[in-house]
Write a protein that holds these residues in place. Structure first.
Motif, PDB file in Angstrom:
ATOM      1  N   LYS A  80       0.825  -1.205   0.000  1.00 29.06           N
ATOM      2  CA  LYS A  80       0.000   0.000   0.000  1.00 29.06           C
ATOM      3  C   LYS A  80       0.858   1.254   0.000  1.00 29.06           C
ATOM      4  CE  LYS A  80      -3.433  -2.385   2.886  1.00 29.06           C
ATOM      5  NZ  LYS A  80      -4.098  -2.378   4.210  1.00 29.06           N
ATOM      6  N   PRO A  81       0.368   2.324  -0.653  1.00 26.62           N
ATOM      7  CA  PRO A  81       1.064   3.608  -0.530  1.00 26.62           C
ATOM      8  C   PRO A  81       0.966   4.112   0.902  1.00 26.62           C
ATOM      9  CG  PRO A  81      -1.038   3.902  -1.639  1.00 26.62           C
ATOM     10  CD  PRO A  81      -0.835   2.419  -1.500  1.00 26.62           C
ATOM     11  N   SER A  82       1.929   4.896   1.321  1.00 23.20           N
ATOM     12  CA  SER A  82       1.984   5.352   2.703  1.00 23.20           C
ATOM     13  C   SER A  82       0.901   6.388   2.986  1.00 23.20           C
ATOM     14  CB  SER A  82       3.362   5.955   2.999  1.00 23.20           C
ATOM     15  OG  SER A  82       4.378   4.986   2.825  1.00 23.20           O
ATOM     16  N   VAL A  83       0.221   6.221   4.133  1.00 25.57           N
ATOM     17  CA  VAL A  83      -0.793   7.169   4.597  1.00 25.57           C
ATOM     18  C   VAL A  83      -0.228   7.871   5.829  1.00 25.57           C
ATOM     19  CG1 VAL A  83      -3.137   7.457   5.476  1.00 25.57           C
ATOM     20  CG2 VAL A  83      -2.650   5.696   3.748  1.00 25.57           C
ATOM     21  N   PRO A  84       0.015   9.176   5.739  1.00 25.99           N
ATOM     22  CA  PRO A  84       0.658   9.868   6.862  1.00 25.99           C
ATOM     23  C   PRO A  84      -0.241   9.996   8.077  1.00 25.99           C
ATOM     24  CG  PRO A  84       0.029  11.436   5.166  1.00 25.99           C
ATOM     25  CD  PRO A  84      -0.220  10.072   4.594  1.00 25.99           C
TER      26      PRO A  84
END
Length: 477
Positions: free
Chosen positions: A197-201
């Protein structure tokens, strides 16, 4: 990029305080509404007694500035009351806390009643989030607080989970998540539950672009922690393998501290997900947890991880040569120790070189002790309140260890958490002579604080548990 170790991160203390103790945080001020009487101009109203006509004249003589101040007060009260009411009327989700925070500078400039109401609203918010976590209700997964900007009164702050690899990191994260029904965070992209998954800040805006990242699990709803979010970091100086020489092993306090705040971000590109390196500001960190695992077990667990990685890659040459047992571990240590660059380094003195050369896997034992020495130094230098957690305490008293951990993070317990599996003890992989030599090296190289937490570990028997050390709060602490 801003300096992550800016002096602004270091809290000033009274000269009478011990230099190793953290400065106490200032309590939130709940000023009395009577401070309205202390506003400039209002406090200078003519004192009583006065005649009726004089009072009317005094009231009429309010300046334009005073009138505007009163108007601002009324407006700010209306904003905060409306915001607070929204948290009650829509209790299944979180109201847009960013909007309330956007008025912070105006409200704090008014001091007095307006400032007090803001503090009361923030306190009510913290109470609401605790209640939501306890009941299983979730926050809106949008650009509200799930990715909120940290301010001096904003939450959550980062609680670093400082762990040498394979010392109980994954179990501690999973146990915390399951017991509290709150999400955790990490410095590292594309691993664990977010491996694809792309990073979620954690925080939105430019400050959030540097991490850390939420560990969001598919088809699972969890709350954002109200005060502190447990955040995985291995800091630096933990590499392994023959290519990991002295240049990658030896660290300074500064390089280690920056490592604790650094990691990777996964971003979408035309070529798919790619990693970029990141480092966030130390001012986002509020406290830490420092994990210890028996060094004899920890180094074997490192070998087991390498075995599992190579098996997953289909590297049968490795798995055939280094079987997942005592013999395979000894062969792996001999291979690791063919890299002698650490022994030849100018920073390794003669006495330390002698005791290092006498032990198996000397490179990894050096990294283990250096890592813990530097972890204490970073906690001191950043004035981080730090909890010391011994991994074996999960086996001795799981419930007490779990509850102490949740209390440290100021999280509610809504479930029992995951079961701890005993038996991951590997003292039999070493001969008695090897264990005694390793003990001598550890005593020689450990800082006073590291030795304090290792002195009672058993290096004689094959299956003895770690010392019965209760979860404690370190003195920086």
């Amino acid at each position: 990029m801003n300096n992550p170790l800016s002096p602004a991160r270091f809290r000033s203390c009274s000269s009478l305080q011990s230099p190793i103790k953290a400065c106490p945080r200032s309590p939130v001020s709940f000023s009395s509404p009577l401070r309205l009487l202390q506003w400039p101009g209002i406090s200078s109203l003519p004192p009583s007694p006065m005649k009726v006509g004089e009072r009317a004249t005094a009231r009429a003589s309010l300046s334009v500035g005073q009138a505007l101040a009163l108007a601002a007060l009324c407006a700010s009260v209306a904003v905060i009351v409306a915001t607070a009411l929204s948290s009650v009327l829509f209790s299944d989700t979180l109201y847009d806390f960013d909007y309330a925070l956007s008025t912070r500078s105006l409200l704090m400039n008014t001091h007095g009643t307006s400032s007090s109401l803001l503090n009361l609203t923030l306190a009510a918010y913290t109470k609401t989030t605790l209640e939501l976590a306890a009941t299983g209700k979730t926050f809106m997964n949008n650009d509200s607080f799930a990715n909120s900007t940290v301010t001096s009164h904003g939450w959550p702050m980062i609680a670093l989970l400082m762990s040498f690899p394979n010392s109980g990191t994954s179990f501690t994260i999973h146990m915390t998540r399951e017991a509290s029904n709150t999400t955790t965070a990490t410095n590292y992209a594309l691993e664990g539950d977010i491996r694809n998954k792309p990073s979620v800040p954690v925080y939105k805006g430019s400050i959030g672009s540097q991490g850390p990242w939420l560990e969001l699990i598919s088809n699972r709803e969890m709350s954002i922690p109200p005060r502190y979010i447990l955040t995985k970091t291995h800091c630096k100086g933990f590499c392994s393998g023959r290519v990991c020489g002295a240049d990658k092993t030896i660290q300074t306090v500064r390089s280690f501290a920056i490592g604790c705040l650094s990691g990777t971000r996964a971003i979408e590109t035309n070529r798919g997900l790619e990693k970029v390196e990141i480092t966030y500001d130390a001012k986002l960190v509020g406290k830490a947890i420092h994990i210890f695992r028996h060094p004899l077990d920890n180094i074997v667990a490192r070998f087991h991880l390498e075995y599992n990685v190579q098996r997953a890659r289909g590297n049968t040459a490795f798995t055939d040569a280094f079987t997942k047992d005592e013999n395979g571990f000894k062969r792996w240590c001999r291979l690791e120790d063919t890299n002698r660059s650490l022994l030849a380094h100018r920073l390794i003195d003669k006495r330390l070189r002698q005791v290092m050369a006498a032990i198996p896997c000397f490179n990894d034992f050096y990294r283990y002790i250096q890592w813990h020495n530097l972890a204490f130094s970073v906690s001191h230098d950043l004035n981080l309140p730090t909890m010391i957690l011994h991994y074996d305490n999960y086996s001795k008293d799981f419930e007490a260890t779990r509850d102490n951990l949740l209390n440290w993070l100021e999280l509610p317990r809504v479930a029992n958490g995951v079961k701890f599996h005993d038996g991951k003890v590997y003292r039999s992989y070493y001969t008695l002579e090897e264990k005694q030599a390793i003990h001598a090296f550890i005593r020689e190289f450990s800082s006073a604080e590291t030795w304090k937490h290792l002195i009672n570990y058993d290096f004689e028997s094959n299956d003895a548990p770690a010392p019965n050390v209760t979860v404690e709060l370190s003195a920086v602490l």
